[in-house]
Design a protein around this motif. Structure first.
Motif, mmCIF file in Angstrom:
data_model
loop_
_atom_site.group_PDB
_atom_site.id
_atom_site.type_symbol
_atom_site.label_atom_id
_atom_site.label_comp_id
_atom_site.label_asym_id
_atom_site.label_seq_id
_atom_site.Cartn_x
_atom_site.Cartn_y
_atom_site.Cartn_z
ATOM 1 N N ARG A 37 1.645 11.726 -10.389
ATOM 2 C CA ARG A 37 0.910 12.996 -10.405
ATOM 3 C C ARG A 37 1.854 14.187 -10.531
ATOM 4 N N GLU A 38 2.949 14.155 -9.791
ATOM 5 C CA GLU A 38 3.855 15.299 -9.759
ATOM 6 C C GLU A 38 4.816 15.340 -10.937
ATOM 7 N N TYR A 39 5.198 14.164 -11.430
ATOM 8 C CA TYR A 39 6.214 14.086 -12.474
ATOM 9 C C TYR A 39 5.727 13.143 -13.575
ATOM 10 N N LEU B 22 0.833 -1.208 0.000
ATOM 11 C CA LEU B 22 0.000 0.000 0.000
ATOM 12 C C LEU B 22 0.863 1.250 0.000
ATOM 13 N N ALA B 23 1.930 1.243 0.793
ATOM 14 C CA ALA B 23 2.817 2.401 0.852
ATOM 15 C C ALA B 23 3.496 2.634 -0.490
ATOM 16 N N GLY B 24 4.052 1.578 -1.065
ATOM 17 C CA GLY B 24 4.752 1.729 -2.336
ATOM 18 C C GLY B 24 3.837 2.178 -3.463
ATOM 19 N N LEU B 25 2.614 1.676 -3.464
ATOM 20 C CA LEU B 25 1.654 2.100 -4.485
ATOM 21 C C LEU B 25 1.319 3.581 -4.324
ATOM 22 N N SER B 26 1.135 4.045 -3.087
ATOM 23 C CA SER B 26 0.813 5.453 -2.878
ATOM 24 C C SER B 26 1.964 6.341 -3.336
ATOM 25 N N VAL B 27 3.201 5.905 -3.111
ATOM 26 C CA VAL B 27 4.360 6.679 -3.561
ATOM 27 C C VAL B 27 4.390 6.745 -5.085
ATOM 28 N N ALA B 28 4.165 5.619 -5.732
ATOM 29 C CA ALA B 28 4.170 5.600 -7.194
ATOM 30 C C ALA B 28 3.080 6.511 -7.759
ATOM 31 N N GLN B 29 1.921 6.534 -7.118
ATOM 32 C CA GLN B 29 0.842 7.416 -7.568
ATOM 33 C C GLN B 29 1.230 8.881 -7.413
ATOM 34 N N ALA B 30 1.882 9.218 -6.304
ATOM 35 C CA ALA B 30 2.303 10.598 -6.087
ATOM 36 C C ALA B 30 3.343 11.017 -7.123
ATOM 37 N N LYS C 238 5.713 19.974 -1.909
ATOM 38 C CA LYS C 238 4.452 19.284 -2.164
ATOM 39 C C LYS C 238 4.348 18.097 -1.210
ATOM 40 N N HIS C 239 3.213 17.956 -0.551
ATOM 41 C CA HIS C 239 3.100 16.975 0.528
ATOM 42 C C HIS C 239 1.853 16.119 0.303
ATOM 43 N N TYR C 240 2.078 14.851 0.068
ATOM 44 C CA TYR C 240 0.984 13.898 -0.101
ATOM 45 C C TYR C 240 0.856 13.036 1.151
#
Length: 235
Positions: A45-47, A34-42, A196-198
């Motif tokens: 979005r940003e890059y 779950l953590a790794g997926l959220s990082v990949a999504q961020a 930027k803070h997700y």
């Protein structure tokens, strides 16, 4: 919505609750996924990959590094060109499985960070998490110095590597990432983070959040669901 920042002990207690079979019922590999997926999504979005989709993931030996290895796999499936710098791998089965997954996708584990950064557009900092204490030791002191001098945008997982979880950016060397992805709940040490803070924490049970007094992302069609430092968005 409002949220709160938590310290190192509270963050450890939260993880223990989540992984208690009689309470949260999560396994460490579930939380890591779950953590790794959220990082990949961020990162996506940003890059966006259309603006340069070359990513270097710098992974440490602990759970933060595992989050980075998972993020690398998801970023590959999102269409990014991914390299992983993993200078101190562990023999624990969970991490060996994660590296096997990367190798099956032909995601290279590189030996030279300098060479990898020359062909990168963004870096994922997955070196140290909220359990980090003390001084930054070799080989990670030189890794942080190399990242500092690279001038590439950096996405840190949970807390910028080298920062004190309670007191923030008080050590040297440390990083100044452009983006931070806090996990579960933002930590006290990033209260003054200005990039930027997700927040990746939608898996936190509402009753646990209510009991501990913090807010977690809820899917209500909102873009800015948690306002912590002025710009925290859910993933």
């Amino acid at each position: 919505m409002s949220s709160k920042f938590i310290g190192q002990q509270a963050a450890q207690e939260l993880d223990e609750w989540l992984m208690d079979p009689a309470k949260g019922g999560f396994s460490v590999d579930q939380l890591m996924e779950l953590a790794g997926l959220s990082v990949a999504q961020a990162v996506a979005r940003e890059y966006p990959k259309e603006n340069g989709g070359r990513v270097v993931v710098c992974a440490g030996p602990g759970n933060n590094g595992g989050d980075g290895l998972v993020a690398a796999r998801h970023l590959f499936h999102f269409g990014y060109t991914v390299r992983v710098f993993y200078p101190k791998p562990t023999d624990k089965p969970l991490y060996k499985n994660l590296t096997t997954q990367l190798k099956s996708l032909d995601i290279p584990l590189v030996d030279s960070l300098d060479a990898a950064l020359k062909e990168a557009d963004v870096v994922v900092d997955a070196l140290f998490g909220f359990s980090f204490k003390g001084d930054v030791r070799a080989p990670f002191d030189s890794v942080l110095k190399t990242l500092q001098s690279s001038r590439l945008p950096i996405v840190s997982i949970d807390i910028p590597s080298g920062w004190d979880v309670e007191k923030g950016n008080i050590r040297s060397p440390t990083l100044q990432p452009s983006t931070l992805v806090s996990l579960s709940v933002p930590k006290v040490g990033v209260r003054d983070f200005t990039g930027k803070h997700y927040l990746g924490g939608r898996f936190i049970p509402p009753q646990l959040a209510d009991r501990l007094g913090f807010a977690v992302p809820r899917y209500e069609g909102c873009e800015q669901c948690v306002d912590v430092t002025g710009w925290v968005r859910e993933v």
